[in-house]
Design a protein around this motif. Structure first.
Motif, PDB file in Angstrom:
ATOM      1  N   TYR A  55       0.825  -1.219   0.000  1.00  0.00           N
ATOM      2  CA  TYR A  55       0.000   0.000   0.000  1.00  0.00           C
ATOM      3  C   TYR A  55       0.863   1.274   0.000  1.00  0.00           C
ATOM      4  N   GLU A  56       2.144   1.069  -0.328  1.00  0.00           N
ATOM      5  CA  GLU A  56       3.167   2.110  -0.190  1.00  0.00           C
ATOM      6  C   GLU A  56       2.799   3.481  -0.755  1.00  0.00           C
ATOM      7  N   SER A  57       2.183   3.490  -1.939  1.00  0.00           N
ATOM      8  CA  SER A  57       2.042   4.782  -2.622  1.00  0.00           C
ATOM      9  C   SER A  57       0.938   5.665  -2.026  1.00  0.00           C
ATOM     10  N   PHE A  58       0.163   5.143  -1.063  1.00  0.00           N
ATOM     11  CA  PHE A  58      -0.934   5.978  -0.533  1.00  0.00           C
ATOM     12  C   PHE A  58      -1.166   5.849   0.971  1.00  0.00           C
ATOM     13  N   LEU A  59      -0.420   4.964   1.644  1.00  0.00           N
ATOM     14  CA  LEU A  59      -0.744   4.669   3.052  1.00  0.00           C
ATOM     15  C   LEU A  59      -0.173   5.710   4.017  1.00  0.00           C
ATOM     16  N   ASP A  60      -1.017   6.216   4.932  1.00  0.00           N
ATOM     17  CA  ASP A  60      -0.561   7.159   5.960  1.00  0.00           C
ATOM     18  C   ASP A  60      -0.345   6.471   7.304  1.00  0.00           C
ATOM     19  N   ALA A  61      -1.163   5.463   7.605  1.00  0.00           N
ATOM     20  CA  ALA A  61      -1.061   4.803   8.916  1.00  0.00           C
ATOM     21  C   ALA A  61      -1.304   3.308   8.768  1.00  0.00           C
ATOM     22  N   LEU A  62      -0.528   2.513   9.511  1.00  0.00           N
ATOM     23  CA  LEU A  62      -0.703   1.058   9.493  1.00  0.00           C
ATOM     24  C   LEU A  62      -0.888   0.600  10.936  1.00  0.00           C
ATOM     25  N   ILE A  63      -1.958  -0.145  11.158  1.00  0.00           N
ATOM     26  CA  ILE A  63      -2.253  -0.641  12.509  1.00  0.00           C
ATOM     27  C   ILE A  63      -1.774  -2.086  12.577  1.00  0.00           C
ATOM     28  N   VAL A  64      -0.848  -2.362  13.500  1.00  0.00           N
ATOM     29  CA  VAL A  64      -0.223  -3.683  13.561  1.00  0.00           C
ATOM     30  C   VAL A  64      -0.354  -4.232  14.980  1.00  0.00           C
ATOM     31  N   ASP A  65       0.041  -5.489  15.123  1.00  0.00           N
ATOM     32  CA  ASP A  65      -0.090  -6.115  16.434  1.00  0.00           C
ATOM     33  C   ASP A  65       1.021  -5.656  17.387  1.00  0.00           C
ATOM     34  N   ASP A  66       0.691  -5.635  18.676  1.00  0.00           N
ATOM     35  CA  ASP A  66       1.675  -5.284  19.718  1.00  0.00           C
ATOM     36  C   ASP A  66       2.947  -6.128  19.584  1.00  0.00           C
ATOM     37  N   SER A  67       2.772  -7.399  19.190  1.00  0.00           N
ATOM     38  CA  SER A  67       3.940  -8.291  19.088  1.00  0.00           C
ATOM     39  C   SER A  67       4.886  -7.883  17.957  1.00  0.00           C
TER      40      SER A  67
END
Ligand code: GDP
Length: 319
Positions: A255-267
Motif C-alpha cells: 500500500y506504499e504509494s498511498f498509506l498514511d497509517a498502518l495498525i499492527v499487532d503489539d507483538s
C-alpha cells in the motif's frame, strides 16, 4: 463519510466493528469482486455477500460467511443429483444468488443489483463493487490456472503459487461512485483483508490507486499479518508469489504509494519502529478480532487515527 476497502472474512469482522460506532449513512464500502464466480448457473459474489450480510446483521459469525442459522438442503439435494458441491451455499444464501442473477439477466449492473439486495435486507450503508466489469483473480499453480474459489475452497489453498493475475483489470473501470467516494472521504480504511487477492484486485482497477494517492483523506490499513504469518488463510503464500515480504513491512509495501497509517499487532512493535518514517505512522495494538469488543476496539483505533471528529460526533448524536 468513511470509505472502507475490503474483501470478505477479515474485512467483514472489521466492518462489524465500524457499524457499531458510526451511523450507517456515514459508511461507504468498496468491495472486491475478483472472487466472483458462476455456480450452478448463478452469479455468486462472495465478498459482497459477506459485507451485505454483516451490515444487515445476519452474517454467520461462526462460519464467517453465509447467513446465520441457514440450512443446506439444496446443497445436499444437488450432491444427491451428482452435481458439484464443493462450494457451500446455504438455502437462504441461495435466494441472494438467485435474485442477483435475475437482476443481472434483466440488464442491471452489479452495482444496481447490490444496492437493490442490500436495501431489501435493511442495509443503509452504501456498498459498491470495485467495478461493474468482470475482473477475475487467477492463481497460476503447477496444477494449472485456477480461479480464486477453485484454489481457495475446492483445493484448500494447498497448491504452490507461481503468480497471481487479475484478468480483465486493465480494461475495467471503477463502478460508479467509487473514485468519487475516495476523493470526498473523511477517511479511507483498508480492512485487514488479503493484500493480494482482496485488496489487490481493487487496486488493479485503473483509477482507484490514483484516487487513493490524491485524496485529501488519511488512509489507514489494519494488518492481516502478525509476525511472519497471516492470521488465517493463504495470504502468506500469495504475498510471496507477488514479491512481497510476509510481514508488516510487506503489507506497507503493498500500500506504499498511498498509506498514511498502518495498525499492527503489539507483538510487531520492533518491526513497527523500523517501519515508521515521515510518511508512515505505525500504530501497535492487539489486532486479533475474536469478539465484538475486539472488532469495535480496532475499528475505533482506525477512526481515531484518521478521523477522530466522527467518533465524537457519533457519540454526541447517541447521547
Ligand atoms: P476473503 O475475501 O475471505 O479472503 O477475506 P479477507 O481478505 O477480507 O480476509 C482474509 C484476511 O483476514 C486474512 O489474510 C487474515 O489474515 C485476515 N484476518 C482474519 N481474521 C483476522 C483478525 O482477527 N485480525 C486481523 N488483523 N486479521 C484477520
Amino acid at each position: 463519510m468513511i470509505v472502507v476497502l475490503t474483501g470478505g472474512t477479515g474485512g467483514a469482522k472489521f466492518v462489524d466493528g465500524l457499524r457499531r460506532l458510526i451511523p450507517p449513512e456515514e459508511l461507504t464500502i468498496i468491495v472486491n469482486t475478483g472472487d466472483d464466480h458462476e455456480w450452478w448457473g448463478l452469479y455468486v459474489s462472495p465478498d459482497i455477500d459477506s459485507i451485505v450480510y454483516v451490515l444487515a446483521d445476519i452474517l454467520s459469525s461462526e462460519r464467517g460467511w453465509g447467513i446465520r442459522g441457514d440450512t443446506f438442503h439444496c446443497l445436499q439435494a444437488m450432491k444427491e443429483l451428482g452435481e458439484e458441491a464443493w462450494f457451500s451455499v446455504g438455502d437462504k444464501d441461495l435466494a441472494t444468488h438467485l435474485l442477483r442473477t435475475q437482476l443481472l439477466s434483466k440488464g442491471q449492473t452489479l452495482s444496481d443489483a447490490t444496492s437493490y439486495i442490500a436495501k431489501k435486507l435493511g442495509v443503509r450503508s452504501r456498498i459498491l463493487p470495485m467495478s461493474d466489469m468482470r475482473v477475475e483473480t487467477r492463481i497460476d499453480t503447477p496444477a494449472g490456472d485456477l480461479s480464486f474459489e477453485e484454489y481457495f475452497v475446492k483445493r484448500w489453498y494447498q497448491d504452490p503459487v507461481n503468480a497471481v493475475r487479475f484478468a480483465g483489470a486493465s480494461e475495467a473501470e471503477p463502478a460508479p461512485g467509487v473514485t468519487q467516494a475516495i476523493a470526498s472521504a473523511q477517511a479511507v480504511l483498508i480492512a485487514p483483508s488479503n493484500p493480494v487477492t482482496s485488496i489487490g484486485p481493487i487496486l488493479a482497477v485503473p483509477g482507484i490507486r490514483e484516487a487513493l494517492q490524491t485524496t485529501q483523506a488519511k488512509v489507514a490499513a489494519v494488518s492481516p499479518i502478525i509476525g511472519n504469518a497471516a492470521v488465517s488463510g493463504p495470504a502468506a503464500n500469495l504475498m510471496t508469489a507477488q514479491g512481497l515480504k510476509v510481514s508488516i513491512a510487506g503489507v506497507a509495501q503493498a500500500y506504499e504509494s498511498f498509506l498514511d497509517a498502518l495498525i499492527v499487532d503489539d507483538s510487531d512493535s520492533v518491526a513497527a519502529q523500523s517501519l515508521t518514517n515521515d510518511r508512515l505512522h505505525v500504530h501497535c495494538t492487539n489486532i486479533m478480532m475474536r469478539d465484538t469488543e475486539d472488532k469495535t476496539r480496532i475499528a475505533r483505533t482506525a477512526l481515531a487515527l484518521t478521523c477522530p471528529g466522527i467518533l465524537s460526533r457519533a457519540a454526541a448524536e447517541t447521547r
